[in-house]
Design an enzyme around this catalytic site. Structure first.
Site, PDB file in Angstrom:
ATOM      1  N   GLU A  74      41.242  17.050  26.321  1.00 14.40           N
ATOM      2  CA  GLU A  74      40.274  17.493  27.324  1.00 14.40           C
ATOM      3  C   GLU A  74      40.641  16.849  28.657  1.00 14.40           C
ATOM      4  O   GLU A  74      40.543  15.632  28.813  1.00 14.40           O
ATOM      5  CB  GLU A  74      38.858  17.102  26.907  1.00 14.40           C
ATOM      6  CG  GLU A  74      37.791  17.659  27.829  1.00 14.40           C
ATOM      7  CD  GLU A  74      36.387  17.327  27.383  1.00 14.40           C
ATOM      8  OE1 GLU A  74      35.495  18.159  27.588  1.00 14.40           O
ATOM      9  OE2 GLU A  74      36.176  16.226  26.833  1.00 14.40           O
ATOM     10  N   GLU A 100      26.226  15.973  22.205  1.00 20.88           N
ATOM     11  CA  GLU A 100      26.986  17.053  22.834  1.00 20.88           C
ATOM     12  C   GLU A 100      28.192  16.398  23.463  1.00 20.88           C
ATOM     13  O   GLU A 100      28.073  15.646  24.432  1.00 20.88           O
ATOM     14  CB  GLU A 100      26.106  17.775  23.861  1.00 20.88           C
ATOM     15  CG  GLU A 100      26.685  19.101  24.308  1.00 20.88           C
ATOM     16  CD  GLU A 100      27.540  18.963  25.539  1.00 20.88           C
ATOM     17  OE1 GLU A 100      28.781  18.934  25.386  1.00 20.88           O
ATOM     18  OE2 GLU A 100      26.980  18.861  26.638  1.00 20.88           O
TER      19      GLU A 100
END
Length: 476
Positions: free
Chosen positions: A381, A246
């Site tokens: 990000e 993840e």
């Protein structure tokens, strides 16, 4: 005064580490050390992995009821030590106490509680003609977890692994390790057999790499950056290990013109982006609004940002605490400045600390508008409280902008329910939140593209820790 968490939990005992190196754990609210941990070595990982392998034979044969009893005791321990856990999380990564006591602690509890319901209904055997299909524990698991949701990310791996009958070695983030230490103390009192759960602190290049490549480890589950995920996959490839990852995200929040409440959707998107000080991989960091309503969105977002009070996480009224450390603080400041340099419209916040907060890694809640998807702040990000608002001409362009990213972890849509679902089916992302829907521990969590592979949470997350065996001729 600092507290020393200087031992590792291996084979049911707290033992001295093989090496002597230690690391200070820094409170990001005041930049001061409040704890120290020992830093593990490959030798420590080897001892933990061998203990997990030795324990697997017996633990994998325990009944479902035995596993449920252990999980129930862990839940009880978490509830009993909830205040200790919330304070630890707040100190180690800066979450405000209100968030630590609710979402941070609650998410960890939620995963352990949800796995009990999975076990209540899961079918471990299936008959197909004369063949019996059996689901069995996958083996020894290696877990490498991050600092931003420390208990949540450990629980969503450890809970299903215990439930499946696997054994494990955990390396929590060295940045936020104290909550993992407390959870280990709870697990040690749960009745789990020796060697099933093992804890080794340390960094990624040493302990993480040793876990990923260790021959006794069958499954590696990693949560963290996409860059680090590549290294984990490379290290695991030699052993043909199952790898679940993840990773990062740059999630789009599409607000359609037919959103039931445009103002509420915009304000909610700002709050969602700023939650946990922006340190969530699934945060809605790219807000997409109709170009004709950009000015309206700017005014709403500016007002919402003004309500995002920043301050000492120990205060119950604080909405945003600091970001986790100096490295993250400097990265965020650099990206805010990059947004200004590239011509994005600064609506709220900006670089440097908020006024009156000269110590601690505090970031101003920042909103940029009239961003285009080629700007750095729309592609990287940021992992801080920084929102980019982008305009679109029609929904086809909105979908194209949303999908124009290397990531695919989450997405958000506000619109009439049927319309929102039509848009959701066209987005290349693993999770979609429609009209402000929150997380669901029973739903699978994970991403497309460079946001990772495999799933956590719910039945799908549980099945990552099972192998499938076909027994032909078993049914006469």
């Amino acid at each position: 005064m600092t507290t020393a968490y200087d031992k590792f939990f291996i084979n049911g005992e707290w033992i001295e580490p093989a090496g002597r190196e230690t690391l200070e754990v820094i409170n990001p609210a005041n930049e001061e050390a409040f704890a120290t941990i020992s830093m593990g070595t490959a030798e420590d990982v080897d001892a933990a992995a061998k203990a997990a392998r030795a324990a697997f034979t017996a633990w994998s044969q325990f009944t479902i009821e035995d596993r449920k009893e252990v999980i129930t005791k862990i839940i009880g321990g978490l509830k009993a030590r909830g205040d200790d856990m919330a304070h630890a999380i707040s100190k180690e990564m800066g979450a405000p106490m209100g968030l630590s006591k609710t979402a941070q602690l609650g998410s960890g509890l939620g995963h352990f509680m949800n796995i009990l319901s999975v076990l209540d209904s899961y079918e471990f055997e299936e008959i197909r003609g004369t063949t019996k299909i059996v689901k069995e524990p996958a083996g020894v698991c290696g877990f490498i977890t991050p600092w931003n949701w420390p208990l949540n990310q450990i629980a969503c791996k450890v809970a299903p692994a215990i439930a499946a009958g696997c054994t494990m070695v955990l390396k929590p983030s060295e940045v936020a390790p104290v909550s993992a230490y407390l959870l280990t103390e709870i697990i040690a009192e749960s009745g789990l057999p020796d060697g099933v759960f093992n804890l080794v602190n340390g960094d990624g290049p040493t302990v993480g790499a040793a876990i990923s490549s260790h021959p006794e480890i069958d499954v590696v589950s990693f949560t963290g950056s996409t860059r680090a995920g590549r290294e984990v996959a490379r290290a695991a490839a030699e052993g043909i290990k199952r790898v679940t990852q993840e990773l990062g995200g740059k999630s789009a929040n599409i607000i359609l013109d037919d959103a039931p409440d445009f103002a509420k959707a915009v304000a909610g998107g700002v709050a969602g982006c700023f939650g946990n000080s922006g340190q969530s991989c699934n945060a809605p960091t790219r807000m997409l609004v109709p170009k004709a309503r950009m000015s309206e969105a700017i005014e709403i977002a500016k007002a919402a940002a003004g309500k995002a009070t920043v301050g000492d996480p120990a205060s119950e009224t604080t909405r945003l605490g600091p970001v986790v450390n100096e490295l993250q603080f400097n990265k965020i400041q650099g990206l805010i400045r990059k947004g200004i340099e590239e011509g994005a419209q600064l609506v709220a916040g900006g670089p440097d600390r908020p006024e009156g907060l000269e110590k601690g890694y505090y970031v101003q809640p920042t909103v940029f508008a009239n961003v285009n998807n080629e700007m750095t702040i729309a592609r990287e990000e940021i992992f801080g409280p920084v929102l980019s608002i982008l305009g679109y001409d029609d929904e086809a362009e909105a979908i194209a902008i949303a999908n124009d990213t290397d990531y695919g972890l989450s997405g958000y849509i506000s619109g009439t329910p049927e319309h929102a679902q039509q848009i959701a089916l066209q987005l290349r992302t693993g999770n979609i939140h429609i009209n402000g829907a929150g997380p669901d521990f029973s739903a699978p969590f994970g991403g497309y593209k460079q946001s990772g592979n495999g799933r956590e949470w719910g039945v799908e997350g549980f099945e990552e820790f099972l192998e499938t065996k076909a027994m032909m001729g078993a049914v006469v």
